[in-house]
Design a protein around this motif. Sequence first.
Motif, PDB file in Angstrom:
ATOM      1  N   TYR A   1      -5.455  13.038  -0.026  1.00  0.00           N
ATOM      2  CA  TYR A   1      -4.540  13.084   1.111  1.00  0.00           C
ATOM      3  C   TYR A   1      -5.097  12.383   2.365  1.00  0.00           C
ATOM      4  CZ  TYR A   1      -6.428  17.217   3.503  1.00  0.00           C
ATOM      5  OH  TYR A   1      -7.367  18.236   3.839  1.00  0.00           O
ATOM      6  N   ALA A   2      -6.326  12.676   2.506  1.00  0.00           N
ATOM      7  CA  ALA A   2      -6.852  12.118   3.639  1.00  0.00           C
ATOM      8  C   ALA A   2      -7.311  10.670   3.713  1.00  0.00           C
ATOM      9  CB  ALA A   2      -8.410  12.913   3.929  1.00  0.00           C
ATOM     10  N   LEU A   3      -7.771  10.290   2.022  1.00  0.00           N
ATOM     11  CA  LEU A   3      -7.900   8.921   1.767  1.00  0.00           C
ATOM     12  C   LEU A   3      -6.655   8.176   1.972  1.00  0.00           C
ATOM     13  CD1 LEU A   3     -10.237   9.278  -1.398  1.00  0.00           C
ATOM     14  CD2 LEU A   3     -10.962   9.456   1.217  1.00  0.00           C
ATOM     15  N   VAL A   4      -5.648   8.649   1.655  1.00  0.00           N
ATOM     16  CA  VAL A   4      -4.300   7.876   1.748  1.00  0.00           C
ATOM     17  C   VAL A   4      -3.871   7.827   2.978  1.00  0.00           C
ATOM     18  CG1 VAL A   4      -1.764   8.124   1.468  1.00  0.00           C
ATOM     19  CG2 VAL A   4      -3.476   8.505  -0.446  1.00  0.00           C
TER      20      VAL A   4
ATOM     21  N   ASN B   1      -7.821  -2.169   2.290  1.00  0.00           N
ATOM     22  CA  ASN B   1      -7.711  -3.147   1.130  1.00  0.00           C
ATOM     23  C   ASN B   1      -8.381  -2.451   0.244  1.00  0.00           C
ATOM     24  OD1 ASN B   1      -5.669  -4.823   2.204  1.00  0.00           O
ATOM     25  ND2 ASN B   1      -7.330  -6.023   3.252  1.00  0.00           N
ATOM     26  N   ASP B   2      -9.825  -2.050   0.333  1.00  0.00           N
ATOM     27  CA  ASP B   2     -10.544  -1.807  -0.441  1.00  0.00           C
ATOM     28  C   ASP B   2     -10.285  -0.444  -1.071  1.00  0.00           C
ATOM     29  OD1 ASP B   2     -12.839  -3.923  -0.254  1.00  0.00           O
ATOM     30  OD2 ASP B   2     -12.671  -3.265   1.994  1.00  0.00           O
ATOM     31  N   MET B   3      -9.966   0.317  -0.130  1.00  0.00           N
ATOM     32  CA  MET B   3      -9.524   1.827  -0.646  1.00  0.00           C
ATOM     33  C   MET B   3      -8.337   1.799  -1.585  1.00  0.00           C
ATOM     34  SD  MET B   3     -10.694   4.926  -0.390  1.00  0.00           S
ATOM     35  CE  MET B   3     -10.538   5.551  -1.905  1.00  0.00           C
ATOM     36  N   ALA B   4      -7.288   1.070  -1.205  1.00  0.00           N
ATOM     37  CA  ALA B   4      -6.150   0.786  -1.875  1.00  0.00           C
ATOM     38  C   ALA B   4      -6.491   0.173  -3.346  1.00  0.00           C
ATOM     39  CB  ALA B   4      -5.101  -0.269  -1.223  1.00  0.00           C
ATOM     40  N   GLU B   5      -7.271  -0.655  -3.330  1.00  0.00           N
ATOM     41  CA  GLU B   5      -7.678  -1.194  -4.861  1.00  0.00           C
ATOM     42  C   GLU B   5      -8.357  -0.129  -5.642  1.00  0.00           C
ATOM     43  OE1 GLU B   5      -6.434  -3.619  -6.020  1.00  0.00           O
ATOM     44  OE2 GLU B   5      -6.011  -4.871  -3.910  1.00  0.00           O
TER      45      GLU B   5
ATOM     46  N   VAL C   1      10.195  -3.403  -8.217  1.00  0.00           N
ATOM     47  CA  VAL C   1       8.824  -3.473  -7.884  1.00  0.00           C
ATOM     48  C   VAL C   1       8.237  -4.060  -9.098  1.00  0.00           C
ATOM     49  CG1 VAL C   1       6.743  -1.860  -7.502  1.00  0.00           C
ATOM     50  CG2 VAL C   1       8.954  -1.258  -6.670  1.00  0.00           C
ATOM     51  N   ALA C   2       7.316  -5.149  -8.507  1.00  0.00           N
ATOM     52  CA  ALA C   2       6.329  -5.766  -9.749  1.00  0.00           C
ATOM     53  C   ALA C   2       5.084  -6.061  -8.721  1.00  0.00           C
ATOM     54  CB  ALA C   2       6.933  -7.183  -9.897  1.00  0.00           C
ATOM     55  N   VAL C   3       4.090  -5.421  -9.186  1.00  0.00           N
ATOM     56  CA  VAL C   3       2.838  -5.604  -8.566  1.00  0.00           C
ATOM     57  C   VAL C   3       1.680  -6.087  -9.395  1.00  0.00           C
ATOM     58  CG1 VAL C   3       3.269  -3.334  -7.036  1.00  0.00           C
ATOM     59  CG2 VAL C   3       1.921  -3.131  -9.111  1.00  0.00           C
ATOM     60  N   ALA C   4       0.553  -6.935  -8.530  1.00  0.00           N
ATOM     61  CA  ALA C   4      -0.465  -7.545  -8.989  1.00  0.00           C
ATOM     62  C   ALA C   4      -1.685  -6.690  -8.678  1.00  0.00           C
ATOM     63  CB  ALA C   4      -0.457  -8.800  -8.817  1.00  0.00           C
ATOM     64  N   ASP C   5      -1.642  -6.212  -7.669  1.00  0.00           N
ATOM     65  CA  ASP C   5      -2.931  -5.713  -6.988  1.00  0.00           C
ATOM     66  C   ASP C   5      -2.436  -4.267  -6.457  1.00  0.00           C
ATOM     67  OD1 ASP C   5      -2.105  -6.354  -4.670  1.00  0.00           O
ATOM     68  OD2 ASP C   5      -3.684  -7.686  -4.286  1.00  0.00           O
ATOM     69  N   GLY C   6      -3.471  -3.505  -5.731  1.00  0.00           N
ATOM     70  CA  GLY C   6      -3.008  -2.319  -4.878  1.00  0.00           C
ATOM     71  C   GLY C   6      -2.862  -2.572  -3.481  1.00  0.00           C
ATOM     72  N   SER C   7      -3.601  -3.548  -3.013  1.00  0.00           N
ATOM     73  CA  SER C   7      -3.806  -3.747  -1.573  1.00  0.00           C
ATOM     74  C   SER C   7      -2.544  -4.403  -1.002  1.00  0.00           C
ATOM     75  CB  SER C   7      -5.081  -4.560  -1.098  1.00  0.00           C
ATOM     76  OG  SER C   7      -4.955  -5.668  -1.901  1.00  0.00           O
ATOM     77  N   GLY C   8      -1.861  -5.327  -1.692  1.00  0.00           N
ATOM     78  CA  GLY C   8      -0.777  -6.337  -1.277  1.00  0.00           C
ATOM     79  C   GLY C   8      -1.269  -7.579  -0.899  1.00  0.00           C
ATOM     80  N   LEU C   9      -2.779  -7.965  -1.021  1.00  0.00           N
ATOM     81  CA  LEU C   9      -3.274  -9.279  -0.698  1.00  0.00           C
ATOM     82  C   LEU C   9      -2.719 -10.303  -1.936  1.00  0.00           C
ATOM     83  CD1 LEU C   9      -7.233  -8.493  -0.101  1.00  0.00           C
ATOM     84  CD2 LEU C   9      -5.211  -9.310   1.505  1.00  0.00           C
TER      85      LEU C   9
ATOM     86  N   LYS D   1       0.895  -1.108  -0.152  1.00  0.00           N
ATOM     87  CA  LYS D   1       0.029   0.082  -0.136  1.00  0.00           C
ATOM     88  C   LYS D   1       0.801   1.257   0.072  1.00  0.00           C
ATOM     89  CE  LYS D   1      -3.904  -2.108   2.450  1.00  0.00           C
ATOM     90  NZ  LYS D   1      -3.635  -3.347   2.639  1.00  0.00           N
ATOM     91  N   VAL D   2       1.908   1.030   0.243  1.00  0.00           N
ATOM     92  CA  VAL D   2       2.971   2.256   0.501  1.00  0.00           C
ATOM     93  C   VAL D   2       3.247   2.780  -0.959  1.00  0.00           C
ATOM     94  CG1 VAL D   2       5.178   3.131   0.973  1.00  0.00           C
ATOM     95  CG2 VAL D   2       4.183   1.660   2.739  1.00  0.00           C
ATOM     96  N   VAL D   3       3.336   1.560  -1.887  1.00  0.00           N
ATOM     97  CA  VAL D   3       3.784   1.696  -3.303  1.00  0.00           C
ATOM     98  C   VAL D   3       2.406   2.590  -4.059  1.00  0.00           C
ATOM     99  CG1 VAL D   3       4.242   0.770  -5.509  1.00  0.00           C
ATOM    100  CG2 VAL D   3       5.555   0.124  -3.555  1.00  0.00           C
ATOM    101  N   THR D   4       1.450   1.798  -3.665  1.00  0.00           N
ATOM    102  CA  THR D   4      -0.046   2.180  -4.166  1.00  0.00           C
ATOM    103  C   THR D   4      -0.253   3.591  -4.043  1.00  0.00           C
ATOM    104  OG1 THR D   4      -0.704   0.045  -4.213  1.00  0.00           O
ATOM    105  CG2 THR D   4      -2.466   1.719  -4.594  1.00  0.00           C
ATOM    106  N   THR D   5      -0.090   3.899  -2.410  1.00  0.00           N
ATOM    107  CA  THR D   5      -0.724   5.492  -2.248  1.00  0.00           C
ATOM    108  C   THR D   5       0.464   6.719  -2.606  1.00  0.00           C
ATOM    109  OG1 THR D   5       0.405   5.079   0.038  1.00  0.00           O
ATOM    110  CG2 THR D   5      -1.818   4.548  -0.051  1.00  0.00           C
ATOM    111  N   THR D   6       1.765   6.140  -2.823  1.00  0.00           N
ATOM    112  CA  THR D   6       2.714   7.133  -3.178  1.00  0.00           C
ATOM    113  C   THR D   6       2.425   7.410  -4.807  1.00  0.00           C
ATOM    114  OG1 THR D   6       4.221   6.419  -2.118  1.00  0.00           O
ATOM    115  CG2 THR D   6       4.875   7.567  -3.771  1.00  0.00           C
ATOM    116  N   ALA D   7       2.011   6.276  -5.573  1.00  0.00           N
ATOM    117  CA  ALA D   7       1.554   6.507  -6.767  1.00  0.00           C
ATOM    118  C   ALA D   7       0.663   7.243  -7.064  1.00  0.00           C
ATOM    119  CB  ALA D   7       1.385   5.043  -7.481  1.00  0.00           C
ATOM    120  N   ALA D   8      -0.719   7.157  -6.195  1.00  0.00           N
ATOM    121  CA  ALA D   8      -1.866   7.987  -6.255  1.00  0.00           C
ATOM    122  C   ALA D   8      -1.628   9.294  -6.064  1.00  0.00           C
ATOM    123  CB  ALA D   8      -2.886   7.247  -5.229  1.00  0.00           C
ATOM    124  N   LEU D   9      -0.954   9.746  -4.978  1.00  0.00           N
ATOM    125  CA  LEU D   9      -0.507  11.171  -4.618  1.00  0.00           C
ATOM    126  C   LEU D   9       0.155  11.601  -5.800  1.00  0.00           C
ATOM    127  CD1 LEU D   9       0.111  10.858  -1.117  1.00  0.00           C
ATOM    128  CD2 LEU D   9      -1.773  12.033  -1.792  1.00  0.00           C
TER     129      LEU D   9
END
Length: 389
Positions: free
Chosen positions: A217-220, A229-233, A269-277, A47-55
């Motif tokens: 920023y508040a969502l992150v 998990n849901d917000m990360a996705e 970095v190789a990701v398959a989802d946003g949450s890390g599940l 989620k660190v990777v996901t939220t950084t990318a989102a911001l």
Amino acid sequence: MTRQLTDALGDKALGGRVGAVVLDAATGGQIFASNPDVGITPASTNKVVTTTAALASLGPDTRFSTRVVQGRAPGAIVLVGGGDPLLAGPTAKPGYPKQASLATLAARTAATLKAKGVRKVTLSYDDSLFTGPAIAPGWKPNYVPDGEAAPVHALAIDEGRQRPGARPRVADPAVTAAAAFARLLPKYGVTVSKDIRQEKAAAGAAELGKVDSAPLYALVEHTLTHSDNDMAEALARHVAIKEGKEASFAGAAEAVLAVMRRLGVTKGVAVADGSGLSIRNRVSADAMARVIAIASSAQHPELRAVDSGMPIAGFSGTLGNGRRFTRADSRGQVGLVRAKTGTLNNVNTLAGLATTKDGRLVTFAFLADDVPVNAEPVLDRLAAIVARS
């Protein structure tokens, strides 16, 4: 620090695959490294990777809108999902961040309709903003039934939960949200026909009502503190849309990696989802620590919510559950470590930041994905060593 970290990394509780890195946040220089470039399953530290990318891609003030628009026929309306899983259903209680409300949307829509002289409508719903499978590759079959995450849809209330705060999820969050909206409209003087169907809203259809999410920023901060998990996705898919990719798991993975490359994280970095599940995610300790260092730098103030959203050891989120930083070798650093946790079967990870005794801000990543039972106490010990050095 080096000797203490090396000794701690020898703990058998960590298993046979461990990556560890400590960086000087200001310079990016490695202070300590052990298997720094090995791709490790990150679990929720993903989620660190996901939220950084989102911001970085969307900007910290972006909001996600859920709308109701005019349908193709007179008296027809369409509820359009905007990819905000925190949209509050009729029975949700106020919390932080302040959620957009389905009831507010119903009230605004009804007011517009009645002003037009419309008091009876047919309702459709449009959740086409997100595409592709609703379940990620690498998710275990029990994740949705057990309530780890809901099937990913652009239209959902209460993160697809059967009721606010409960773990069980509904089979189809979009259908559930549309049905809840249909039950709300009569409370504001608009009758809804029983037949609710899926329909893509017409381009340029007149807007009848809208509600906006909290700023990104508040969502992150929420996503990281509570490991949502849901917000990360949802955030990963919004990155995909912004980056011109398909709003699916595959498109989100492409988009997040593209943003990472722009930030200077070009390998590991190789990701398959946003949450890390997903067990298919891989992040090296060096890449994880560098992402956190970039987020903390003065050159990237737009990323600051990544650091401010991380749980505080012994106080908040997944580090404030009464199980972390409680042993003699770590409890002295309660309040001095901010870090994101990660837990899957045989996976324990911890990545964050601390200030050393000489006032130097450092970032760290300790990732293990061959854990026999539970390595959380060892990870706490590692982070504590960094904080007190």
